[in-house]
Design a protein around this motif. Structure first.
Motif, PDB file in Angstrom:
ATOM      1  N   LYS A 676      -8.839  -1.679  13.346  1.00 31.27           N
ATOM      2  CA  LYS A 676      -9.669  -2.597  12.550  1.00 31.27           C
ATOM      3  C   LYS A 676      -9.174  -2.603  10.909  1.00 31.27           C
ATOM      4  CE  LYS A 676     -14.257  -3.122  14.890  1.00 31.27           C
ATOM      5  NZ  LYS A 676     -15.526  -2.810  14.564  1.00 31.27           N
ATOM      6  N   GLU A 677      -8.671  -1.556  10.491  1.00 33.30           N
ATOM      7  CA  GLU A 677      -7.779  -1.266   9.258  1.00 33.30           C
ATOM      8  C   GLU A 677      -6.419  -1.599   9.060  1.00 33.30           C
ATOM      9  OE1 GLU A 677      -9.779  -0.818   6.279  1.00 33.30           O
ATOM     10  OE2 GLU A 677     -11.582  -0.833   7.604  1.00 33.30           O
ATOM     11  N   ASN A 678      -6.133  -2.108  10.303  1.00 38.73           N
ATOM     12  CA  ASN A 678      -4.556  -2.610  10.463  1.00 38.73           C
ATOM     13  C   ASN A 678      -3.520  -1.293  10.375  1.00 38.73           C
ATOM     14  OD1 ASN A 678      -5.004  -5.551  10.577  1.00 38.73           O
ATOM     15  ND2 ASN A 678      -5.054  -5.540   8.232  1.00 38.73           N
ATOM     16  N   ALA A 812       7.741  12.770   5.209  1.00 39.95           N
ATOM     17  CA  ALA A 812       6.827  12.078   4.067  1.00 39.95           C
ATOM     18  C   ALA A 812       6.185  10.963   4.472  1.00 39.95           C
ATOM     19  CB  ALA A 812       7.762  11.775   2.973  1.00 39.95           C
ATOM     20  N   GLN A 813       6.746  10.222   5.461  1.00 43.50           N
ATOM     21  CA  GLN A 813       5.953   9.017   6.173  1.00 43.50           C
ATOM     22  C   GLN A 813       4.875   9.451   7.079  1.00 43.50           C
ATOM     23  OE1 GLN A 813       8.788   6.535   8.558  1.00 43.50           O
ATOM     24  NE2 GLN A 813       7.457   4.637   8.489  1.00 43.50           N
ATOM     25  N   PHE A 814       5.099  10.464   7.706  1.00 42.47           N
ATOM     26  CA  PHE A 814       4.271  11.267   8.761  1.00 42.47           C
ATOM     27  C   PHE A 814       3.112  11.740   7.851  1.00 42.47           C
ATOM     28  CE2 PHE A 814       2.644  15.509   9.609  1.00 42.47           C
ATOM     29  CZ  PHE A 814       1.872  15.460  10.735  1.00 42.47           C
ATOM     30  N   LYS A 815       3.363  12.238   6.656  1.00 44.64           N
ATOM     31  CA  LYS A 815       2.205  12.725   5.728  1.00 44.64           C
ATOM     32  C   LYS A 815       1.190  11.584   5.381  1.00 44.64           C
ATOM     33  CE  LYS A 815       3.004  16.048   2.908  1.00 44.64           C
ATOM     34  NZ  LYS A 815       3.684  16.909   1.853  1.00 44.64           N
ATOM     35  N   SER A 816       2.218  10.332   5.036  1.00 44.62           N
ATOM     36  CA  SER A 816       1.307   9.241   4.383  1.00 44.62           C
ATOM     37  C   SER A 816       0.376   8.701   5.554  1.00 44.62           C
ATOM     38  CB  SER A 816       2.300   8.318   4.162  1.00 44.62           C
ATOM     39  OG  SER A 816       1.809   7.048   3.616  1.00 44.62           O
ATOM     40  N   TYR A 817       0.802   8.638   6.781  1.00 48.26           N
ATOM     41  CA  TYR A 817       0.008   8.273   8.004  1.00 48.26           C
ATOM     42  C   TYR A 817      -1.211   8.959   7.915  1.00 48.26           C
ATOM     43  CZ  TYR A 817       3.371   4.751   9.388  1.00 48.26           C
ATOM     44  OH  TYR A 817       4.394   3.947   9.472  1.00 48.26           O
ATOM     45  N   CYS A 818      -1.105  10.488   7.912  1.00 44.67           N
ATOM     46  CA  CYS A 818      -2.285  11.348   8.043  1.00 44.67           C
ATOM     47  C   CYS A 818      -3.162  11.088   6.738  1.00 44.67           C
ATOM     48  CB  CYS A 818      -1.517  12.612   8.063  1.00 44.67           C
ATOM     49  SG  CYS A 818      -0.789  13.549   9.360  1.00 44.67           S
ATOM     50  N   PHE A 819      -2.730  10.952   5.577  1.00 48.93           N
ATOM     51  CA  PHE A 819      -3.795  10.639   4.587  1.00 48.93           C
ATOM     52  C   PHE A 819      -4.555   9.325   4.715  1.00 48.93           C
ATOM     53  CE2 PHE A 819      -0.525  13.102   1.769  1.00 48.93           C
ATOM     54  CZ  PHE A 819      -0.948  14.078   2.231  1.00 48.93           C
ATOM     55  N   THR A 820      -3.759   8.004   5.236  1.00 47.73           N
ATOM     56  CA  THR A 820      -4.355   6.977   5.437  1.00 47.73           C
ATOM     57  C   THR A 820      -5.431   6.978   6.514  1.00 47.73           C
ATOM     58  OG1 THR A 820      -2.174   5.784   4.912  1.00 47.73           O
ATOM     59  CG2 THR A 820      -4.002   4.434   5.754  1.00 47.73           C
ATOM     60  N   ALA A 821      -5.104   7.807   7.629  1.00 52.92           N
ATOM     61  CA  ALA A 821      -5.983   8.010   8.772  1.00 52.92           C
ATOM     62  C   ALA A 821      -6.970   8.605   8.625  1.00 52.92           C
ATOM     63  CB  ALA A 821      -5.426   8.720   9.999  1.00 52.92           C
ATOM     64  N   TYR A 822      -6.838   9.812   7.659  1.00 55.66           N
ATOM     65  CA  TYR A 822      -8.285  10.669   7.270  1.00 55.66           C
ATOM     66  C   TYR A 822      -9.045   9.849   6.344  1.00 55.66           C
ATOM     67  CZ  TYR A 822     -10.372  15.008   5.776  1.00 55.66           C
ATOM     68  OH  TYR A 822     -11.392  15.816   5.521  1.00 55.66           O
ATOM     69  N   SER A 823      -8.550   9.187   5.470  1.00 57.21           N
ATOM     70  CA  SER A 823      -9.313   8.569   4.422  1.00 57.21           C
ATOM     71  C   SER A 823      -9.940   7.335   5.445  1.00 57.21           C
ATOM     72  CB  SER A 823      -8.538   7.872   3.493  1.00 57.21           C
ATOM     73  OG  SER A 823      -9.175   7.032   2.621  1.00 57.21           O
ATOM     74  N   THR A 824      -9.422   6.803   6.160  1.00 58.19           N
ATOM     75  CA  THR A 824     -10.231   5.662   6.906  1.00 58.19           C
ATOM     76  C   THR A 824     -11.137   6.308   7.841  1.00 58.19           C
ATOM     77  OG1 THR A 824      -8.097   4.334   7.079  1.00 58.19           O
ATOM     78  CG2 THR A 824     -10.003   3.666   8.670  1.00 58.19           C
ATOM     79  N   LEU A 825     -11.066   7.304   8.480  1.00 57.73           N
ATOM     80  CA  LEU A 825     -12.200   7.917   9.175  1.00 57.73           C
ATOM     81  C   LEU A 825     -13.139   8.468   8.449  1.00 57.73           C
ATOM     82  CD1 LEU A 825     -10.039   9.649  12.211  1.00 57.73           C
ATOM     83  CD2 LEU A 825     -11.265   7.425  12.259  1.00 57.73           C
ATOM     84  N   ARG A 826     -13.017   8.959   7.306  1.00 57.57           N
ATOM     85  CA  ARG A 826     -14.057   9.420   6.401  1.00 57.57           C
ATOM     86  C   ARG A 826     -14.979   8.428   5.928  1.00 57.57           C
ATOM     87  NH1 ARG A 826     -12.954  11.121   1.439  1.00 57.57           N
ATOM     88  NH2 ARG A 826     -14.371  12.801   1.182  1.00 57.57           N
TER      89      ARG A 826
END
Length: 903
Positions: A676-678, A812-826
């Motif tokens: 839903k958050e693309n 670095a791209q992997f960490k960026s995806y982790c941050f975005t996913a963690y922020s979205t699920l929070r």
């Protein structure tokens, strides 16, 4: 002052242990004259043999009362000395010990004729009582040397007659020095040297080898001198006021010392008592416990005519009373507060609230309340604010669940005033509707309102929450027998699920199987009232299904699915319990499937697969089936579909798949939230369905475990390069495949961390040829892990090497995806927490262990108390710690060796 590190005894969650080392001492032989007077003594084991088999018992006492049962050493056959070297675990923890705790240790002799203090054929050889805390309230630790009192059992009394240290006796005359005094002085000197030796063992004194050897020889000489007691002189006997009159008295001068050892800790353990809050004078309902103000304990004083200090009576302390707390009063509602609430929230009291608006201070408080999570309880003042400004808040959809919590729905007038407000409120989201179906909301009005909100959800969205909605039926307040007599009183949630399931093949399929599993659960955790409830819902579903156009055909479909599952369960059990080797099991499986009599080779008409009802199966490929290597020997089956394609599944018995089913359902939900958050992280939530409490089916995804891929291709990157070659791309891997691998690694790292998935090793981390990385086997969740020092997140160096290493741009791209996913699920924390709250009564192993803490464990990993920036820094530290952890590498190596030897 220098810093002093210590721990409190109340924080030590360990059992009390004591090690019985050895017994030192020389026993004087009895003269024949004594044996002639007491012939029974010749049969005592210690007199007949200087190295007789003695045994020891240890018991905890406090305040002259025993706290535990005595624990006894095992049988030891002594040769040259009485040495046990045995640890005894006492049935009490250090956190439960009072300050006056003592260990009463008794050495028991054997005598067939009994004697004073005998217990059966055991008589006390000697006893000693040692306190566990010294004068500074510090726990004793290390080796201890205890004086043994001959022919006495350790009493453990506060003023014990068997103390572990006997102080030097006072001289009765200034010019007389008895042999006993000489002995006591040597004992004191030996104890002083032993105390210095203990300090050196604890690194409190420097080491000097030649000097330490001299001191040790001095100690050994003193010990020999003390244990060889010279006979008392006649002058000594004259000084003594109590001459020996029995054999036991003559042996009182024998010196025996018992050597024991107490556990050592890194820091001193200081006694700290458990502090319990006093019960309240008055209290509100259990739902309002957060507002209870605990008062300090009463100050006890004496009335007139009471002996205050033991020196006399007086009226100096008269006039002061003792307040007595009554727990029954504290657990009831305060009638004044109840009356006040009834008046404020009465029938006509709400007219004045329509135009009320909060001031700046109250508005800030209301905004803070709106940000509370679903597990946060409201105080009395917060509930009053929500009620007073309910008309002002009805435009905010977030405030509805808070307002519902502020209402006492058991009060008829208050409920009548609150019910019309639900229809006027702004439409709530689905996550808030799920919260209103939880165990905290029992009002049928509130639950019916939540169901009305769910009616606006489509079937696809409803299917994501169906597992939790079935469990929410347990919180309905309508009993099945009441629903039989009065259809209007039936569960609104049950009626809603049945009405939607009867018109949808897929929704009805999963509702049917979810209900059947709950009906099949006869474990002690599933009460008979719940089984009766689910039976009633299943029956009503079948009745309503028959009223539809194709209802009879769908009922027949459910029957055929059950027959298929029964046949597969029988085959799986035969393979599981057969003593044949795996090759014979595979041959027997193929022969059984190929037999036309078993109706699996051709299925006509096509049957919707229970695991995925959108797939119609027409038969099975008997030659393309397998029995997997596992302790349960699951079956790998390939069904033929109506499109002549293969649909592989794994069917297994002997395992409850409901926990795995829950985890995969939550992963599916989180994937939906991220999309839903693309943010498409290429997750692979394979299908899984528990068909009973001990059987189920899992969709088979062609893939290799990381352990197998590394063993075959010597790394993940070579595996990806072999299946997706591209010489022009970085690292030689096709861009789409590498992007899929990086995204799926990030998604599963975040999700498995939030769910606390444990037991992660390279054999349950899988990788498909297209680059999809995913986890399987969710037997441990919510922070449980069978392996020690497990990391919070599974991010092995093999996974990072597949991205090119920590220095590559892919990492670095992997960490960026982790941050975005963690922020979205929070941001979707309320929905996730509400789903786990609805599963609190589900019979799922890791939730059943601590039902009240399941939601809290997930909430803790979401770190809702941190700001967005703080949460990202926290998660970045988590990634670095997980990638650099050493223990997971050791565990993976050990697990690989174990699997190699099993193979």
């Amino acid at each position: 002052m220098e810093t002093f590190s210590f721990a409190t005894s109340s924080s030590i969650k360990l059992k009390v242990n004591v090690k019985i080392h050895q017994l030192d001492g020389n026993q004087k032989p009895l003269p024949y004259s004594v044996l002639l007077k007491r012939p029974d003594l010749r049969h005592r084991a210690s007199i007949a043999n200087p190295n007789s088999e003695l045994y020891a018992t240890a018991q905890i006492w406090a305040d002259s009362k025993p706290l535990t049962l005595p624990m006894q050493t095992t049988y030891k056959a002594f040769k040259s000395g009485r040495i046990w070297n045995e640890w005894l675990e006492l049935p009490i923890g250090y956190d439960d010990l009072p300050l006056t705790s003592q260990i009463a240790i008794t050495i028991w002799d054997l005598s067939p004729t009994g004697g004073e203090g005998a217990k059966g054929h055991s008589i006390p050889f000697g006893g000693t009582t040692i306190p566990l805390f010294d004068e500074d309230h510090t726990l004793l630790k290390g080796r201890q040397r205890c004086r043994l009192h001959r022919h006495k059992a350790a009493d453990g009394l506060s003023s014990t007659t068997t103390p572990w240290i006997k102080k030097p006796s006072r001289r009765s005359r200034k010019d007389v020095k008895t042999s006993v005094d000489v002995v006591d002085e040597k004992v004191a000197e030996m104890e002083r040297l032993e105390a210095l030796l203990k300090k050196q063992e604890m690194n409190e004194l420097p080491t000097n080898h030649w000097l330490d050897q001299m001191v040790y020889r001095k100690m050994m000489k003193l010990r020999k001198d003390v244990l060889k007691i010279p006979p008392a002189t006649q002058k000594d006997k004259q000084i003594s006021d109590q001459p020996s009159e029995s054999v036991d008295d003559e042996q009182d001068e024998e010196l025996f010392y018992l050597h024991i050892e107490l556990p050592r800790f890194d820091h001193p353990i200081v006694f700290a008592d458990q502090e319990y809050p006093p019960p309240p004078v008055s209290n509100l309902q259990s739902s309002m416990m957060s507002e209870v103000r605990l008062k300090p304990p009463p100050e006890v004083s004496f009335g007139p005519g009471i002996n205050v200090d033991g020196n006399g009576y007086g009226d100096a302390y008269a006039g002061r009373l003792v307040r007595i707390y009554d727990p029954e009063i504290g657990l009831n509602e305060n009638p004044v507060e109840v009356k006040h609430r009834r008046l404020v929230r009465g029938r006509n009291a709400g007219l004045a609230d329509r135009d009320m608006k909060p001031n700046a201070r109250i508005r800030d408080e209301l905004n803070a309340i709106m940000n509370y999570g679903p597990t946060h309880s409201l105080t009395l003042s917060e509930r009053d604010h929500l009620w007073t400004f309910r008309y002002y808040l009805c435009r905010d959809k977030r405030a509805l669940t808070k307002f519902v919590k502020s209402v006492s729905w058991h009060e008829q007038r208050e409920a009548q005033n609150a019910a019309p407000m639900l229809a006027k409120w702004a439409e709530i989201d689905v996550d808030d509707a799920l919260e209103l179906l939880g165990p905290s909301f029992t009002s049928p009005i509130v639950r019916a309102y939540a169901v009305d909100r769910l009616r606006k959800a489509d079937n696809d969205e409803l299917l994501v929450y169906l597992l939790q909605l079935v469990q929410a039926l347990k919180y309905e307040t309508v009993a099945p027998e009441m629903a039989d007599s009065d259809p209007a009183q039936s569960s609104s949630l049950a009626r809603f699920l049945i009405s939607r399931a009867k018109d949808s093949l897929i929704l009805g399929n999963f509702l049917h199987w979810y209900l059947m599993v709950e009906c099949d659960d006869h474990s002690p955790e599933q009460g008979p009232e719940f089984r009766k409830l689910f039976h009633k819902v299943e029956y009503d579903f079948m009745v309503e299904l028959e009223k539809t156009e194709d209802g009879l055909a769908r009922r027949k479909t459910f029957l055929r699915q059950a027959e298929l599952i029964t046949v597969l369960s029988k085959i799986s059990k035969d393979a599981r319990f057969s003593r044949e080797d795996r090759t014979r099991k595979i041959e027997r499986l193929k022969k059984y499937l190929a037999d036309p009599k078993n109706d699996l080779l051709h299925i006509d008409p096509p049957l919707p697969l229970p695991l995925d009802p959108s797939i119609l199966i027409t038969g099975i490929y008997p030659d393309d089936c397998n029995v997997l290597k596992s302790s349960l020997f699951p079956l790998q089956l390939n069904f033929r579909t109506t499109t002549n394609t293969k649909y592989p599944i794994i069917f297994k018995t002997g395992d409850d798949l409901r926990q795995d089913q829950l985890v995969v359902q939550i992963i599916t939900l989180m994937d939906r939230l991220l999309r839903k958050e693309n943010l498409d992280l290429k997750l692979s939530p394979y299908r899984i369905l528990a068909t009973s409490t001990s059987a189920g089916a899992v969709q088979f995804v062609p893939s290799l475990s990381l352990a197998a891929a590394i063993a075959k291709h010597r790394g993940i990157l070579p595996y990806l390069r072999a299946n997706n070659p591209d010489d022009t791309a970085p690292l030689g891997v096709r861009k789409e495949a590498m992007d899929t691998y990086i995204k799926s690694c990030a998604g599963y790292c975040v999700i498995t961390y939030l769910l606390g998935v444990g037991d992660r090793h390279l054999d349950n981390l899988l990788l498909s040829p297209s680059g999809h990385f995913f986890h399987v086997d969710f037997g441990y969740i919510l922070g449980r892990d069978p392996k020690p020092f497990a990391p919070l997140m599974k991010l092995s160096h093999e996974m990072i090497d597949g991205m090119g290493g920590t220095g590559h741009a892919h990492y670095a791209q992997f960490k960026s995806y982790c941050f975005t996913a963690y922020s979205t699920l929070r941001k979707q924390a309320n929905l996730i927490l509400n789903l786990f709250a609805l599963m609190r009564e589900a019979n799922i192993p890791d939730i059943r262990l601590e039902p009240d803490k399941a939601v809290w464990k997930v909430q803790e990993r979401l770190a809702l108390d941190l700001t967005e920036e703080e949460a990202m820094r926290y998660f970045e530290r988590l990634i670095e710690e997980s990638s650099n952890a050493i223990m997971p590498v050791v565990i993976d190596r050990i697990h690989g060796l174990v699997q190699h030897f099993r193979a």
